[in-house]
Design an enzyme around this catalytic site. Structure first.
Site, PDB file in Angstrom:
ATOM      1  N   GLY A 101      -1.254  -5.731   5.800  1.00  0.00           N
ATOM      2  CA  GLY A 101      -0.627  -5.726   7.010  1.00  0.00           C
ATOM      3  C   GLY A 101       0.576  -6.277   7.259  1.00  0.00           C
ATOM      4  N   HIS A 120      -8.348  -2.645  -6.281  1.00  0.00           N
ATOM      5  CA  HIS A 120      -8.415  -3.006  -5.014  1.00  0.00           C
ATOM      6  C   HIS A 120      -9.723  -2.002  -4.517  1.00  0.00           C
ATOM      7  CE1 HIS A 120      -7.253  -2.684  -0.861  1.00  0.00           C
ATOM      8  NE2 HIS A 120      -6.461  -3.765  -1.038  1.00  0.00           N
ATOM      9  N   GLU A 144     -11.590 -10.188  -1.624  1.00  0.00           N
ATOM     10  CA  GLU A 144     -11.222  -9.492  -0.718  1.00  0.00           C
ATOM     11  C   GLU A 144     -12.367  -8.748   0.170  1.00  0.00           C
ATOM     12  OE1 GLU A 144      -6.727  -8.214  -0.360  1.00  0.00           O
ATOM     13  OE2 GLU A 144      -7.814  -6.608  -1.420  1.00  0.00           O
ATOM     14  N   SER A 176      -7.176  -9.295   6.363  1.00  0.00           N
ATOM     15  CA  SER A 176      -6.701  -9.634   7.787  1.00  0.00           C
ATOM     16  C   SER A 176      -5.905 -11.113   7.937  1.00  0.00           C
ATOM     17  CB  SER A 176      -7.617  -9.467   8.736  1.00  0.00           C
ATOM     18  OG  SER A 176      -8.241  -8.111   8.859  1.00  0.00           O
ATOM     19  N   GLY A 196      -8.008  -4.970   7.038  1.00  0.00           N
ATOM     20  CA  GLY A 196      -7.209  -4.337   7.755  1.00  0.00           C
ATOM     21  C   GLY A 196      -7.967  -4.158   9.143  1.00  0.00           C
ATOM     22  N   LYS A 226       1.002  -1.315  -0.104  1.00  0.00           N
ATOM     23  CA  LYS A 226      -0.191  -0.101  -0.131  1.00  0.00           C
ATOM     24  C   LYS A 226       0.863   1.359  -0.031  1.00  0.00           C
ATOM     25  CE  LYS A 226      -3.763  -2.713   1.783  1.00  0.00           C
ATOM     26  NZ  LYS A 226      -5.090  -2.621   2.770  1.00  0.00           N
TER      27      LYS A 226
HETATM   28  P1  PGA Z   1      -4.836  -6.498   5.076  1.00  0.00           P
HETATM   29  O1  PGA Z   1      -4.876  -5.850   3.792  1.00  0.00           O
HETATM   30  O2  PGA Z   1      -4.163  -7.944   5.063  1.00  0.00           O
HETATM   31  O3  PGA Z   1      -4.038  -5.373   5.895  1.00  0.00           O
HETATM   32  O4  PGA Z   1      -6.179  -6.763   5.513  1.00  0.00           O
HETATM   33  C1  PGA Z   1      -5.230  -7.028   2.502  1.00  0.00           C
HETATM   34  C2  PGA Z   1      -5.413  -5.803   1.380  1.00  0.00           C
HETATM   35  O5  PGA Z   1      -5.946  -4.768   1.415  1.00  0.00           O
HETATM   36  O6  PGA Z   1      -4.771  -6.280   0.442  1.00  0.00           O
END
Ligand code: PGA
Length: 233
Positions: free
Chosen positions: A216, A85, A157, A194, A163, A8
């Site tokens: 993350g 995304h 997702e 997550s 997140g 990100k």
């Molecule tokens: P996350 O993000 O693992 O922090 O939940 C995943 C993503 O947005 O690709």
């Protein structure tokens, strides 16, 4: 199995250079893809991880201030690119038609798209998530050849999971992954939202998951190593 790392909008130049040193020593048999922010792409030197990007322009090269074209990514040896995304769908109002253009531009530049799809909590509660995800898949893949559809990677997702530390049950994940398989039977499917080294033991029991898209966790190399170890155990 594939693990794609979505940095990100994180890591300054110095931080990225240090981070990359840690990634260079990861031990895994899994195919890895690193998607840094655009500015860190020229700093990429890894040989154990392929290079990806987080976004591409729906325009081609030319008078489009602030955009980055697929051919420019190709010239930096980018092999994969995240498209659609949910953060871009929500914050930059990207729609399925624009995402479809991006995917065509990527194939033109021989870059494999990682198409993100997923529902909001409201869409899940209203029980129209299957329709939303179906539309996202069908519209984003319009006019692709069979060969292109086969090489496309899809990342499921759930937006409410990104997140937040919340993850769907394996039953909920399998339901959506089965739907994706009906529409794109030969595409690889990643789960994202997550995913971490605490929940991988449960997630890996979903037989339709071909890998993970990590946000993350991508920024924590020690936990990432633990995740990779548990994933293939
Ligand atoms: P996350 O993000 O693992 O922090 O939940 C995943 C993503 O947005 O690709």
């Amino acid at each position: 199995m594939i693990v794609a790392l979505n940095n990100k909008c994180n890591l300054t130049k110095e931080e990225f250079l240090n981070y990359q040193k840690e990634l260079a020593s990861l031990q895994t048999v899994v195919e890895m893809i690193l998607c840094p922010s655009f500015l860190n792409i020229p700093l990429y030197t890894l040989t154990n991880i392929s290079l990806g990007a987080q976004n591409v322009s729906s325009d081609t090269i030319g008078a489009h201030t602030g955009e980055v074209s697929a051919s420019q990514l190709e010239s930096f040896k980018v092999k994969y690119c995240i498209v659609g995304h949910s953060e871009r769908r929500q914050n930059q109002h990207e729609n399925n038609q624009e995402i479809n253009k991006k995917i065509h531009n990527l194939y033109e530049a021989k870059i494999i798209p990682i198409l993100c799809v997923g529902e909001t909590l409201k869409e899940r509660e209203n029980n129209n998530y299957k329709q939303i995800i179906t539309e996202e898949l069908i519209e984003a893949t319009k006019n692709l050849t069979e060969e292109e559809k086969q090489s496309l990677i899809v990342a499921y997702e759930p937006i409410w999971s990104i997140g937040t530390g919340l993850i769907p049950s394996n039953k909920e994940i399998m339901e959506v992954l089965s739907l994706i398989k009906e529409i794109l039977p030969n595409s690889k499917i990643l789960y994202g939202g997550s995913a971490n080294d605490d929940n991988i033991d449960t997630l890996k029991q979903c037989s339709l998951i071909d890998g993970y898209l990590l946000g993350g966790l991508s920024l924590k190399p020690a936990n990432l190593q633990n995740f990779l170890k548990k994933m293939t155990n």
